[in-house]
Design an enzyme around this catalytic site. Structure first.
Site, PDB file in Angstrom:
ATOM      1  N   GLU A 120     -16.499  33.885  58.355  1.00 44.64           N
ATOM      2  CA  GLU A 120     -16.383  32.538  58.916  1.00 44.64           C
ATOM      3  C   GLU A 120     -15.418  32.498  60.091  1.00 44.64           C
ATOM      4  O   GLU A 120     -15.615  31.747  61.042  1.00 44.64           O
ATOM      5  CB  GLU A 120     -15.875  31.578  57.834  1.00 44.64           C
ATOM      6  CG  GLU A 120     -16.932  31.065  56.921  1.00 44.64           C
ATOM      7  CD  GLU A 120     -17.761  30.005  57.619  1.00 44.64           C
ATOM      8  OE1 GLU A 120     -18.624  30.367  58.448  1.00 44.64           O
ATOM      9  OE2 GLU A 120     -17.548  28.830  57.329  1.00 44.64           O
ATOM     10  N   THR A 168     -18.378  23.863  65.723  1.00 42.36           N
ATOM     11  CA  THR A 168     -17.206  23.757  64.841  1.00 42.36           C
ATOM     12  C   THR A 168     -15.926  23.834  65.668  1.00 42.36           C
ATOM     13  O   THR A 168     -14.959  23.114  65.404  1.00 42.36           O
ATOM     14  CB  THR A 168     -17.246  24.882  63.790  1.00 42.36           C
ATOM     15  OG1 THR A 168     -18.468  24.757  63.071  1.00 42.36           O
ATOM     16  CG2 THR A 168     -16.093  24.788  62.816  1.00 42.36           C
TER      17      THR A 168
HETATM   18  N1  HSE Z   1     -13.574  22.560  57.056  1.00 44.00           N
HETATM   19  C1  HSE Z   1     -14.260  23.023  58.211  1.00 44.00           C
HETATM   20  C2  HSE Z   1     -14.137  21.987  59.307  1.00 44.00           C
HETATM   21  C3  HSE Z   1     -15.691  23.242  57.867  1.00 44.00           C
HETATM   22  O1  HSE Z   1     -14.336  20.818  59.008  1.00 44.00           O
HETATM   23  O2  HSE Z   1     -13.828  22.337  60.432  1.00 44.00           O
HETATM   24  C4  HSE Z   1     -16.523  23.621  59.053  1.00 44.00           C
HETATM   25  O3  HSE Z   1     -17.196  24.796  58.869  1.00 44.00           O
END
Ligand code: HSE
Length: 285
Positions: A120, A168
């Site tokens: 990730e 993201t």
């Molecule tokens: N917790 C992360 C975010 C999840 O909100 O940026 C995104 O993959």
């Protein structure tokens, strides 16, 4: 050769930014692995043209490196990238579980979550585990530095995917760096309510527990039509609505499985009101 199904996930759930996650019953990736002298990646399916096949840049490739388990990896994407449904996490989690079995390594779920979170990091810049944890463990998960806690929850849900792209990285840039104490108090109250709701399969508590006023409002600015879709879902009987993960997907909690059709249609028309095409999945945890 070994094949696993890796589910889509919804992270954050409003009050649990970078901590809470849910495994969804659909959609899912299918990850197939076969021992090989060097790792190679092949990707087909939803949005596959946007996914790097260089093992150093693909979440599944990084996992193979982390586990020292070279393989020919084929990923059939059911989870569209940049959707807010843990697309990169599904591939990372699927690869971790499949490679662990293929090489008979006997890693624990927590170890696999750690390896998948490294995958990730390649995509988002941060090794958060809130998508990979539910993808590997299932149900509702609380991912913290000191380990994963999970509950085998069951709730009817709708996820609506607007036809817009939010990366993201961009979604993380708009997250405020400081938080007022009033907001901390609200978030703690919501997170606790949500966790209790999950352990009781109570859609009212879970819906109320999605509420928070720091991350979601900042990110809602990136999701055109969010306010309209949220209001439409609430009017159609959803108990709560929030952005799924980093967006642009939007998650609604429903009282009964039969409510999902109405809530799904309402969310699509909410986005339509804002001039955004969207499709909705009736799903569940
Ligand atoms: N917790 C992360 C975010 C999840 O909100 O940026 C995104 O993959």
């Amino acid at each position: 050769m070994l094949t696993v199904r890796a589910p889509a996930t919804s992270a954050n759930l409003g009050s649990g930014f970078d901590v809470f996650g849910l495994a969804l019953s659909a959609p899912a990736d299918v990850v197939r692995v076969e021992k090989a002298p060097e790792t190679t990646i092949e990707v087909t399916g939803a949005g596959s043209q946007y996914i790097p096949t260089d093992p150093a840049k693909n979440t599944a490739g990084v996992v193979a490196q982390e586990l020292d388990a070279p393989a020919r990896i084929h990923i059939d994407k059911g989870v569209r990238p940049a959707s807010g449904l843990g697309s990169s996490a599904a591939s990372a989690a699927g690869a971790a579980v499949a490679l662990n079995a293929l090489y008979d390594r006997g890693h624990s779920d927590e170890e696999l979550v750690r390896a998948a979170a490294e995958g990730e990091a390649v995509v988002s810049g941060a090794a958060h585990a809130d998508n990979v944890a539910p993808a590997i463990v299932g149900g509702f998960t609380i991912a913290r530095a000191d380990g994963i806690t999970s509950v085998d929850a069951s709730l009817p849900l709708v996820v609506c995917l607007p036809d817009i792209v939010v990366s993201t990285r961009d979604a993380r840039e708009v997250v405020p760096e400081t938080v007022a104490m009033d907001d901390v108090v609200e978030t703690v109250g919501s997170a606790a309510t949500l966790a209790v709701g999950m352990s009781r399969d109570d859609p009212s508590l879970v819906g109320r527990g999605l509420q928070e006023s720091v991350v979601t409002p900042a990110r809602a600015e990136l999701v055109r039509g969010y306010d309209e879709a949220k209001q439409a879902a609430l009017d159609a009987g959803a108990t709560g609505v929030t952005i799924s993960g980093a967006g642009p997907g939007v998650l609604a909690v429903c009282r009964r499985p039969d409510d999902r059709r109405r809530v799904a249609a309402a969310m699509v028309s909410g986005f339509d009101e804002a001039g955004v095409d969207a499709r909705a999945y009736q799903t569940a945890v």
